[in-house]
Enzyme design. Sequence first.
Site, PDB file in Angstrom:
ATOM      1  N   HIS A  64       6.990 -39.344 -44.080  1.00  0.00           N
ATOM      2  CA  HIS A  64       7.166 -38.019 -44.671  1.00  0.00           C
ATOM      3  C   HIS A  64       6.368 -37.956 -45.957  1.00  0.00           C
ATOM      4  CE1 HIS A  64      10.475 -36.119 -42.301  1.00  0.00           C
ATOM      5  NE2 HIS A  64      10.675 -37.375 -41.928  1.00  0.00           N
TER       6      HIS A  64
HETATM    7 ZN   LIG Z   1      11.661 -37.711 -40.078  1.00  0.00          ZN
END
Ligand SMILES: [Zn+2]
Length: 118
Positions: free
Chosen positions: A109
């Site tokens: 992320h």
């Molecule tokens: Zn994720």
Amino acid sequence: MAGATSPSQPCIFCQIARGSTSTPLLHADDKVVAFQDIKPSAFRHYLVIPVEHIPTVRDLQRRNEDYALVSHMLNVGQTLLRRDAPQSNQYRFGFHQPPLNSVHHLHLHCLALPFIPR
Ligand SMILES: [Zn+2]
Ligand SMILES: [Zn+2]
């Protein structure tokens, strides 16, 4: 790791990495691809994934190839955020730690703050 997903349960991230979905790729090379998180939680929220199906960080091994892969993923994320959110000076990068995996295909992320309020 080939064969970790059966054809009857295709891995969505493998499909994205192969370009067989409508998800626009922000970056693609022979090792990794990057695309927008479908539920962004920040001003910019990208995912960088390896083209190879690696389920979790636990499946990475202590070998140079895997270190190189992870640092390449970080590099791609940083480059994209600097390009798309140059005014944000707060970037966040992180892997899920098992068992908190949303999709069982390793993904980094990459966020440029501010967070989007929920
Ligand atoms: Zn994720
Ligand atoms: Zn996969």
